[in-house]
Design a protein around this motif. Structure first.
Motif, PDB file in Angstrom:
ATOM      1  N   THR A  11     -11.661  -7.412   6.960  1.00 17.02           N
ATOM      2  CA  THR A  11     -11.988  -6.176   6.268  1.00 17.02           C
ATOM      3  C   THR A  11     -12.579  -6.596   4.917  1.00 17.02           C
ATOM      4  O   THR A  11     -12.610  -7.780   4.610  1.00 17.02           O
ATOM      5  N   ILE A  12     -13.033  -5.625   4.135  1.00 21.45           N
ATOM      6  CA  ILE A  12     -13.664  -5.995   2.869  1.00 21.45           C
ATOM      7  C   ILE A  12     -12.599  -6.486   1.886  1.00 21.45           C
ATOM      8  O   ILE A  12     -12.685  -7.592   1.368  1.00 21.45           O
ATOM      9  N   GLU A  13     -11.591  -5.670   1.637  1.00 24.51           N
ATOM     10  CA  GLU A  13     -10.496  -6.098   0.754  1.00 24.51           C
ATOM     11  C   GLU A  13      -9.548  -6.998   1.552  1.00 24.51           C
ATOM     12  O   GLU A  13      -9.670  -7.103   2.769  1.00 24.51           O
TER      13      GLU A  13
ATOM     14  N   LYS B 230     -17.268  -8.036   8.241  1.00 26.88           N
ATOM     15  CA  LYS B 230     -16.301  -7.025   8.717  1.00 26.88           C
ATOM     16  C   LYS B 230     -16.908  -6.381   9.952  1.00 26.88           C
ATOM     17  O   LYS B 230     -17.977  -5.774   9.797  1.00 26.88           O
TER      18      LYS B 230
ATOM     19  N   GLN C  79     -20.426  -4.751  -2.633  1.00 26.81           N
ATOM     20  CA  GLN C  79     -19.269  -5.070  -3.473  1.00 26.81           C
ATOM     21  C   GLN C  79     -19.199  -6.564  -3.742  1.00 26.81           C
ATOM     22  O   GLN C  79     -19.450  -7.372  -2.837  1.00 26.81           O
TER      23      GLN C  79
ATOM     24  N   LYS D  57      -5.491   0.190   7.841  1.00 28.54           N
ATOM     25  CA  LYS D  57      -4.711   0.064   6.609  1.00 28.54           C
ATOM     26  C   LYS D  57      -4.405   1.443   6.036  1.00 28.54           C
ATOM     27  O   LYS D  57      -5.120   2.407   6.282  1.00 28.54           O
TER      28      LYS D  57
ATOM     29  N   GLY E 120      -8.506   2.416  -4.481  1.00 27.71           N
ATOM     30  CA  GLY E 120      -7.474   3.175  -5.201  1.00 27.71           C
ATOM     31  C   GLY E 120      -6.327   2.294  -5.687  1.00 27.71           C
ATOM     32  O   GLY E 120      -5.970   2.355  -6.865  1.00 27.71           O
ATOM     33  N   PRO E 121      -5.736   1.466  -4.809  1.00 26.99           N
ATOM     34  CA  PRO E 121      -4.625   0.625  -5.282  1.00 26.99           C
ATOM     35  C   PRO E 121      -5.092  -0.541  -6.153  1.00 26.99           C
ATOM     36  O   PRO E 121      -4.341  -1.465  -6.441  1.00 26.99           O
TER      37      PRO E 121
ATOM     38  N   GLU F 214     -10.110   4.692   8.656  1.00 29.68           N
ATOM     39  CA  GLU F 214      -9.351   3.440   8.626  1.00 29.68           C
ATOM     40  C   GLU F 214      -7.844   3.677   8.678  1.00 29.68           C
ATOM     41  O   GLU F 214      -7.128   2.917   9.308  1.00 29.68           O
TER      42      GLU F 214
ATOM     43  N   ARG G 131       0.839  -1.210   0.000  1.00 22.91           N
ATOM     44  CA  ARG G 131       0.000   0.000   0.000  1.00 22.91           C
ATOM     45  C   ARG G 131       0.868   1.253   0.000  1.00 22.91           C
ATOM     46  O   ARG G 131       0.568   2.223  -0.682  1.00 22.91           O
TER      47      ARG G 131
ATOM     48  N   GLN H  34      -4.704   3.846   3.436  1.00 20.47           N
ATOM     49  CA  GLN H  34      -5.459   4.143   2.216  1.00 20.47           C
ATOM     50  C   GLN H  34      -4.551   4.989   1.333  1.00 20.47           C
ATOM     51  O   GLN H  34      -3.775   5.799   1.815  1.00 20.47           O
ATOM     52  N   HIS H  35      -4.678   4.794   0.024  1.00 14.28           N
ATOM     53  CA  HIS H  35      -3.708   5.419  -0.868  1.00 14.28           C
ATOM     54  C   HIS H  35      -3.793   6.929  -0.882  1.00 14.28           C
ATOM     55  O   HIS H  35      -2.862   7.597  -1.276  1.00 14.28           O
TER      56      HIS H  35
END
Ligand code: XMP
Length: 311
Positions: free
Chosen positions: A307-309, A303, A231, A140, A194-195, A134, A100, A142-143
């Protein structure tokens, strides 16, 4: 939320902040960056340059689809090919947070270069509330989070950031998208991180592994179209498992996980109760159409604790 007022206030804010200068924004095709693009163009028209960073981690045909969506709205999208730059930055990196951070640094340094070239002094960005929560909670990286964790984008990358959606959650962003006249294919689109596909591939995100997960994501999106879900996507695991080819020979193949969740605001999520025939079709297509895959799983985890991803 009074959506009309929100748009009015933010158009005024963007106009006032940018003045007679120039701004640039990164459009990924997701609802957040699409709203920022439409809002920005409404505020400052051609003073905003919209760029699509082709990092090689997007869904199939994404650059063309995005450009074609915005063209009828009178918004020109400049596609910049950065695939080699991103893949060399991600080479050999397996740790999720390192991945990330490598993505974020490449994202902003590429943009720093593009902004310098364009003469813009502002980056308009679609950061929303959950991104900040988050990252600051340490779940995590986030980008798109910089200032909130003490990184000064001007000192580090050479531009100031404007974030009109910073207080909104996803449902609010969708309302603004509808009010701005964006097509339903954008306003109701499933979130995409984003990533990109780098978050949907455990282990190294190299072109070969990204291609496998890209094909699987496409199949999941096709087979779950019309299903009520926040999702639905696919993830490539790092490990492999023993399998068998049609001719009975051994195969140590890749493992794909299908993830399909219900959520209001992405802060919590529940697995979707997919019907057995949908699950079987997913398995049949993913294992049948992607040669490298020999096993397909369905993720039942809410979640939290997941987490989702996957990274
Ligand atoms: P997680 O995996 O944290 O995801 O449960 C929550 C929501 O955020 C999306 N997501 C991201 N979006 N940049 C983004 O723009 C990111 O780095 C990122 N990581 C996760 C995720 O798809 C879900 O909708």
């Amino acid at each position: 939320m009074d959506v009309k007022q929100f748009i009015y206030d933010n158009v005024a804010m963007i106009r006032e902040t940018v003045g007679s200068g120039k701004a640039i924004n990164a459009l990924s095709g997701g609802v957040d960056s699409s709203v920022v693009t439409a809002l920005g163009h409404k505020a400052i028209g051609d003073q905003l340059e919209t760029v699509f960073l082709d990092d090689g981690l997007m869904r199939e045909k994404e650059p063309e689809t995005v450009a074609a969506t915005f063209e009828p709205l009178g918004i020109r999208v400049k596609i910049v090919d950065l695939k080699d730059r991103f893949f060399s930055a991600l080479k050999g990196i397996e740790d999720p947070e390192d991945k990330r951070k490598a993505f974020r640094d490449t994202f902003y340094s590429s943009f720093g270069d593009i902004v310098k070239e364009s003469g813009a002094s502002y980056l308009l960005q679609g950061t929303i509330k959950p991104d900040i929560i988050e990252t600051t909670k340490g779940v995590k990286t986030q980008h798109n989070i910089l200032e909130q964790i003490g990184i000064d984008p001007e000192a580090g990358y050479g531009f100031k950031v404007i974030e009109p959606l910073i207080d909104l959650f996803k449902p609010g962003v969708r309302q603004v998208a509808t009010e701005l006249g964006l097509p339903e294919s954008v306003s109701q689109r499933m979130p995409f991180p984003g990533p990109g596909l780098a978050t949907r591939c455990l282990g190294e995100a190299n072109p070969e592994r990204i291609e496998i997960v890209r094909k699987a994501v496409k199949i999941v999106e096709e087979e779950t179209e019309g299903i009520t879900a926040f999702q639905c996507f696919a993830v490539l695991l790092k490990d492999r498992a023993t399998g068998m080819k049609a001719d009975g020979s051994r195969e140590f193949g890749h493992i794909i996980v299908v993830r399909c969740v219900e959520s209001e605001d992405a802060m919590t999520a529940q697995p979707v109760h997919l019907q057995w025939d949908v699950l079987r079709k997913l398995e049949k297509r993913i294992a049948g159409e992607i040669d490298e895959v020999s096993r397909v799983l369905y993720d039942l985890t809410p979640k939290p604790p997941a987490t989702i991803e996957y990274i």
